[in-house]
Design a protein around this motif. Structure first.
Motif, PDB file in Angstrom:
ATOM      1  N   GLN A  69       0.987  -1.257  -0.063  1.00 28.29           N
ATOM      2  CA  GLN A  69      -0.004  -0.141   0.010  1.00 28.29           C
ATOM      3  C   GLN A  69       0.773   1.219  -0.021  1.00 28.29           C
ATOM      4  O   GLN A  69       0.621   2.066  -0.816  1.00 28.29           O
ATOM      5  CB  GLN A  69      -0.951  -0.088   1.300  1.00 28.29           C
ATOM      6  CG  GLN A  69      -1.778   1.167   1.426  1.00 28.29           C
ATOM      7  CD  GLN A  69      -2.705   1.343   2.602  1.00 28.29           C
ATOM      8  OE1 GLN A  69      -2.225   0.492   3.666  1.00 28.29           O
ATOM      9  NE2 GLN A  69      -3.577   2.114   2.700  1.00 28.29           N
ATOM     10  N   ARG A  73       0.800   3.960  -3.102  1.00 25.81           N
ATOM     11  CA  ARG A  73       0.423   5.530  -2.556  1.00 25.81           C
ATOM     12  C   ARG A  73       1.551   6.464  -2.844  1.00 25.81           C
ATOM     13  O   ARG A  73       1.311   7.439  -3.368  1.00 25.81           O
ATOM     14  CB  ARG A  73       0.360   5.567  -0.938  1.00 25.81           C
ATOM     15  CG  ARG A  73      -0.103   6.814  -0.551  1.00 25.81           C
ATOM     16  CD  ARG A  73      -0.358   7.046   0.879  1.00 25.81           C
ATOM     17  NE  ARG A  73      -1.522   6.312   1.342  1.00 25.81           N
ATOM     18  CZ  ARG A  73      -1.596   5.415   2.328  1.00 25.81           C
ATOM     19  NH1 ARG A  73      -0.565   4.972   3.031  1.00 25.81           N
ATOM     20  NH2 ARG A  73      -2.991   4.996   2.469  1.00 25.81           N
ATOM     21  N   GLU A  77       1.200   9.793  -5.379  1.00 25.16           N
ATOM     22  CA  GLU A  77       1.330  10.984  -4.697  1.00 25.16           C
ATOM     23  C   GLU A  77       2.568  11.732  -5.280  1.00 25.16           C
ATOM     24  O   GLU A  77       2.579  12.791  -5.147  1.00 25.16           O
ATOM     25  CB  GLU A  77       1.420  10.820  -3.019  1.00 25.16           C
ATOM     26  CG  GLU A  77       0.250  10.336  -2.477  1.00 25.16           C
ATOM     27  CD  GLU A  77       0.696  10.284  -1.006  1.00 25.16           C
ATOM     28  OE1 GLU A  77       1.564  10.463  -0.472  1.00 25.16           O
ATOM     29  OE2 GLU A  77      -0.494  10.127  -0.333  1.00 25.16           O
TER      30      GLU A  77
END
Length: 82
Positions: A69, A73, A77
């Motif tokens: 995860q 992410r 981002e």
């Protein structure tokens, strides 16, 4: 943002089937990217696969869903500096 849970990646259903951890920690960047693109229809499959390989080379095996995860992410981002 923090989630309360982090689980170990799935274990084998039988001896002949690789686990998610086996794939993430042993397969080539291209193979991981193909899996993410084909099965997950992931638009950023190549970038995620590249980060997975970089992560396992610098920090060791990816063991939990939280590890994965965090990588995904980070890819989503990231904003390229102009």
């Amino acid at each position: 943002m923090s989630n309360a849970f982090s689980f170990l990646l799935p274990t084998r259903r039988n001896e002949n089937t690789p686990t998610a951890a086996d794939i993430l920690n042993n397969c080539s960047q291209n193979h991981i990217a193909r899996i993410l693109k084909y099965y997950g229809e992931e638009k950023k499959a190549k970038q995620i696969a590249r980060r997975i390989v970089e992560e396992r080379q610098t920090l060791g095996p990816i063991k939990t869903t939280r590890d994965l995860q965090d990588i995904v992410r980070e890819v989503y981002e990231y904003v390229h500096p102009v």
